[in-house]
Design a protein around this motif. Structure first.
Motif, PDB file in Angstrom:
ATOM      1  N   VAL A 200       0.896  -1.023  -0.021  1.00 35.98           N
ATOM      2  CA  VAL A 200      -0.091  -0.074  -0.056  1.00 35.98           C
ATOM      3  C   VAL A 200       0.919   1.249  -0.033  1.00 35.98           C
ATOM      4  CG1 VAL A 200      -1.650   1.329   1.318  1.00 35.98           C
ATOM      5  CG2 VAL A 200      -1.877  -1.129   0.905  1.00 35.98           C
ATOM      6  N   TRP A 201       2.125   1.252   0.781  1.00 34.48           N
ATOM      7  CA  TRP A 201       2.852   2.418   0.791  1.00 34.48           C
ATOM      8  C   TRP A 201       3.457   2.701  -0.680  1.00 34.48           C
ATOM      9  CZ3 TRP A 201       4.431   6.351   3.522  1.00 34.48           C
ATOM     10  CH2 TRP A 201       5.678   6.978   2.861  1.00 34.48           C
ATOM     11  N   HIS A 205       2.884   6.070  -2.084  1.00 30.09           N
ATOM     12  CA  HIS A 205       4.190   6.950  -2.032  1.00 30.09           C
ATOM     13  C   HIS A 205       4.921   6.987  -3.582  1.00 30.09           C
ATOM     14  CE1 HIS A 205       7.323   9.104  -0.011  1.00 30.09           C
ATOM     15  NE2 HIS A 205       8.118   8.529  -0.534  1.00 30.09           N
ATOM     16  N   MET A 206       5.216   5.606  -4.043  1.00 23.71           N
ATOM     17  CA  MET A 206       6.124   5.693  -5.127  1.00 23.71           C
ATOM     18  C   MET A 206       5.328   6.048  -6.325  1.00 23.71           C
ATOM     19  SD  MET A 206       7.041   3.936  -8.086  1.00 23.71           S
ATOM     20  CE  MET A 206       6.811   2.091  -7.686  1.00 23.71           C
ATOM     21  N   LEU A 207       3.984   5.551  -6.316  1.00 23.33           N
ATOM     22  CA  LEU A 207       3.117   5.738  -7.615  1.00 23.33           C
ATOM     23  C   LEU A 207       2.462   7.024  -7.535  1.00 23.33           C
ATOM     24  CD1 LEU A 207       2.081   2.284  -8.707  1.00 23.33           C
ATOM     25  CD2 LEU A 207       3.473   3.855  -9.852  1.00 23.33           C
ATOM     26  N   GLY A 208       1.998   7.648  -6.339  1.00 26.86           N
ATOM     27  CA  GLY A 208       1.226   8.794  -5.919  1.00 26.86           C
ATOM     28  C   GLY A 208       1.886  10.093  -5.617  1.00 26.86           C
ATOM     29  N   ASP A 219      -2.328  13.102  -5.585  1.00 30.16           N
ATOM     30  CA  ASP A 219      -1.412  12.859  -4.771  1.00 30.16           C
ATOM     31  C   ASP A 219      -2.093  12.368  -3.125  1.00 30.16           C
ATOM     32  OD1 ASP A 219       0.522  13.033  -2.632  1.00 30.16           O
ATOM     33  OD2 ASP A 219       1.092  14.755  -2.679  1.00 30.16           O
ATOM     34  N   PRO A 220      -1.737  10.972  -2.932  1.00 29.86           N
ATOM     35  CA  PRO A 220      -2.679  10.446  -1.925  1.00 29.86           C
ATOM     36  C   PRO A 220      -2.146  10.853  -0.596  1.00 29.86           C
ATOM     37  CG  PRO A 220      -1.788   8.566  -3.123  1.00 29.86           C
ATOM     38  CD  PRO A 220      -1.366   9.930  -3.814  1.00 29.86           C
ATOM     39  N   LEU A 268      -6.570  -2.427  -0.299  1.00 35.35           N
ATOM     40  CA  LEU A 268      -6.602  -3.506  -0.834  1.00 35.35           C
ATOM     41  C   LEU A 268      -7.599  -4.478  -1.463  1.00 35.35           C
ATOM     42  CD1 LEU A 268      -2.702  -4.771   0.344  1.00 35.35           C
ATOM     43  CD2 LEU A 268      -3.386  -3.165  -1.721  1.00 35.35           C
ATOM     44  N   TYR A 269      -8.623  -4.632  -0.177  1.00 35.43           N
ATOM     45  CA  TYR A 269      -9.562  -5.667  -0.416  1.00 35.43           C
ATOM     46  C   TYR A 269     -10.857  -4.960  -0.422  1.00 35.43           C
ATOM     47  CZ  TYR A 269      -5.846  -8.917   0.404  1.00 35.43           C
ATOM     48  OH  TYR A 269      -4.735  -9.556   0.488  1.00 35.43           O
ATOM     49  N   PHE A 270     -11.162  -3.888  -0.326  1.00 34.64           N
ATOM     50  CA  PHE A 270     -12.569  -3.276  -0.587  1.00 34.64           C
ATOM     51  C   PHE A 270     -12.606  -2.179  -1.549  1.00 34.64           C
ATOM     52  CE2 PHE A 270     -12.433  -5.257   3.563  1.00 34.64           C
ATOM     53  CZ  PHE A 270     -13.459  -5.869   3.667  1.00 34.64           C
ATOM     54  N   VAL A 271     -11.864  -1.031  -1.493  1.00 36.33           N
ATOM     55  CA  VAL A 271     -12.057   0.083  -2.399  1.00 36.33           C
ATOM     56  C   VAL A 271     -11.236  -0.142  -3.708  1.00 36.33           C
ATOM     57  CG1 VAL A 271     -13.077   1.562  -0.708  1.00 36.33           C
ATOM     58  CG2 VAL A 271     -10.279   1.704  -1.362  1.00 36.33           C
ATOM     59  N   GLY A 272     -10.061  -0.816  -3.476  1.00 31.19           N
ATOM     60  CA  GLY A 272      -9.322  -1.039  -4.724  1.00 31.19           C
ATOM     61  C   GLY A 272      -8.434   0.154  -5.273  1.00 31.19           C
ATOM     62  N   THR A 273      -8.508   1.191  -4.553  1.00 30.22           N
ATOM     63  CA  THR A 273      -7.492   2.499  -4.974  1.00 30.22           C
ATOM     64  C   THR A 273      -7.107   2.976  -3.640  1.00 30.22           C
ATOM     65  OG1 THR A 273      -9.497   3.983  -4.851  1.00 30.22           O
ATOM     66  CG2 THR A 273      -9.115   3.008  -7.039  1.00 30.22           C
ATOM     67  N   ASN A 274      -5.940   3.735  -3.768  1.00 25.69           N
ATOM     68  CA  ASN A 274      -5.329   4.659  -2.887  1.00 25.69           C
ATOM     69  C   ASN A 274      -5.451   6.123  -3.346  1.00 25.69           C
ATOM     70  OD1 ASN A 274      -4.280   6.275  -0.938  1.00 25.69           O
ATOM     71  ND2 ASN A 274      -2.488   4.632  -0.789  1.00 25.69           N
ATOM     72  N   ASP A 275      -6.724   6.735  -3.038  1.00 27.55           N
ATOM     73  CA  ASP A 275      -7.097   8.126  -3.530  1.00 27.55           C
ATOM     74  C   ASP A 275      -7.478   7.701  -5.055  1.00 27.55           C
ATOM     75  OD1 ASP A 275      -7.868  10.664  -3.621  1.00 27.55           O
ATOM     76  OD2 ASP A 275      -5.946  11.327  -3.821  1.00 27.55           O
ATOM     77  N   ALA A 276      -6.709   8.684  -5.779  1.00 30.12           N
ATOM     78  CA  ALA A 276      -6.841   8.097  -7.467  1.00 30.12           C
ATOM     79  C   ALA A 276      -6.014   7.086  -7.863  1.00 30.12           C
ATOM     80  CB  ALA A 276      -6.557   9.566  -8.203  1.00 30.12           C
ATOM     81  N   ILE A 277      -5.099   6.414  -7.192  1.00 36.48           N
ATOM     82  CA  ILE A 277      -4.131   5.484  -7.542  1.00 36.48           C
ATOM     83  C   ILE A 277      -4.839   3.989  -7.582  1.00 36.48           C
ATOM     84  CG2 ILE A 277      -1.877   4.482  -7.319  1.00 36.48           C
ATOM     85  CD1 ILE A 277      -2.067   7.679  -7.859  1.00 36.48           C
TER      86      ILE A 277
END
Length: 444
Positions: A200-201, A205-208, A219-220, A268-277
């Motif tokens: 998740v990091w 962090h790296m992709l967002g 930017d998450p 990882l298991y419900f929404v499938g996104t970290n903000d827009a990532i």
């Protein structure tokens, strides 16, 4: 020859599997499925980037022109729409500063990913964590004295924060050794010792955060709810609860670790996104590390201590360590980007950020305490944040050496470089930013 095949970002997103892996760089789409096993940066990095435009990330971790001949072989079409903001082609500033730093390492013969000191720091971090843990629960002299247990809980919390600032952070930027297996192992220490997900990091962090620093909706790290507990972005809607937020919101930073552990599962298991990532399918390795880390964390932080101490004392010591870790990480991060002097760029109507990516990295970042070896050590060199954002794949131990190269380029290209003399000045800037954004807007 027929016209190039056109891909929308939604079509590109479908190609995010190990056996069907596309990426886009500067508007060109590549099918790199057959290249996956030969990628020098390992399988994981390509799987994370699968099905998306990775232009900013590609430029961060490759010299300009790297792989052009190889990539031509995998070209399959053009990307004609954008999921996230895009940037103009690299400017003279970006090209020059990158060339000069690469030249420095070539001329000196130094490997930017290898610095022996980092292994000494890792040893101190893990030794401090394990010894302070053992002392709290298994050393009779300490167990009989609550005040000593509290001291060791504080030390342990600080060590856990250092796991995040050093092995985790270094692994997520591939800046320690050239070995992808080493990165995965170092990253997994965050899962096991902090109970929070390395995977998740990486998305956050790296992709967002790094490609889209301080850009709302991309930017998450600056993601906020519709009615959030704090107002940190100029374009964010104001509510009455933001009045005097600078006086109470920082106390909530002590809940960061708890929030992150719960958020990991949700992402990882419900929404499938970290903000827009977007989150891609999870590999077996990361599944095992994720759940294995959660189980081990509960076992060593809760179950084992309960075998030797009362529930109340275990929970008190756990909370102290967790809050120390949370505060240290949160305050370190906020002092770099959520401050009054930095920029908060927004894309135009076409989704384009009308600013060079490298210049934006410098202008959305604040450094501090360059002259302090102690602050450099205990913040994982994030007091050189602008250096880190321009060259995340370089070992943090080289940041002081390449600082002058970057600052000279900034002066030459008239890119403002923000730096405070001390951490406390930088954190005061965060509080002032919060205070100002908490004021009732005139139109309200």
């Amino acid at each position: 020859m027929g016209a190039d095949k056109e891909f929308s970002w939604e079509e590109l997103a479908k190609h995010n599997l190990e056996g069907d892996l596309y990426v886009a760089v500067r508007g060109n789409v590549y099918d790199v499925t057959k290249f996956l096993s030969r990628h020098p940066g390992g399988v994981d990095t390509l799987l994370l980037g699968a099905g998306r435009d990775v232009t900013p990330v590609f430029d961060m971790y490759h010299a300009f022109g790297t792989g052009d001949a190889i990539m031509k072989k995998y070209y399959v079409g053009k990307l004609v729409s954008n999921e996230l903001p895009i940037f103009p082609d690299p400017s003279g500033f970006h090209k020059d500063v990158k060339s000069r730093v690469e030249g420095y390492f070539k001329d000196t013969g130094k490997d930017p990913k290898n610095r022996p000191e980092i292994w000494g720091r890792y040893f101190l971090i893990f030794a401090s964590l394990l010894l302070s843990y053992y002392a709290q629960f298994f050393v009779p002299f300490v167990v009989e004295r609550t005040w000593l247990q509290v001291i060791f809980a504080v030390i342990m919390g600080f060590a856990c924060a250092q796991v995040g600032l050093n092995p985790l952070h270094d692994a997520s930027h591939f800046s320690t050794t050239h070995n992808p297996t080493v990165w995965k192992i170092l990253g997994a220490t965050h899962d096991f010792f902090n109970g929070a997900s390395y995977l998740v990091w990486m998305y956050q962090h790296m992709l967002g955060h790094h490609p889209y620093t301080n850009i709302a909706g991309a930017d998450p790290d600056v993601s906020t709810a519709e009615r959030d507990v704090r107002r940190i972005k100029p374009n964010q809607k104001w509510f009455w609860n933001h009045i005097n937020q600078h006086m109470f919101v920082p106390f909530l930073y002590g809940l960061l670790a708890f929030k992150v552990r719960i958020q990991d599962i949700n992402i990882l298991y419900f929404v499938g996104t970290n903000d827009a990532i977007r989150v891609n399918p999870i590999s077996l390795w990361h599944t095992v590390m994720f759940w294995g880390g959660k189980i081990f964390f509960f076992w060593y932080r809760i179950y084992v201590p309960l075998q030797v101490l009362p529930v109340k004392k275990v929970l008190i010591l756990f909370t102290i360590a967790d809050m120390i870790s949370s505060y240290w990480l949160a305050l370190t991060f906020q002092a770099n980007h959520v401050v009054e002097e930095v920029e908060w760029p927004l894309p135009d109507e076409n989704g384009i950020i009308q600013k060079d990516w490298a210049a934006m990295q410098v202008e959305t970042t604040q450094d501090y305490a360059h002259d302090s070896y102690i602050w450099t050590s205990i913040t994982g060199s994030l007091n050189y944040q602008a250096v880190h954002h321009l060259f995340p794949n370089v070992s943090q131990h080289y940041y002081p050496e390449i600082l002058s190269i970057i600052r000279d380029a900034c002066v030459e290209y008239k890119v403002p470089y923000l730096v405070k003399d001390t951490f406390w000045q930088a954190f005061s800037s965060h509080l002032e930013h919060m205070r100002v954004l908490g004021l009732r807007p005139k139109e309200e």
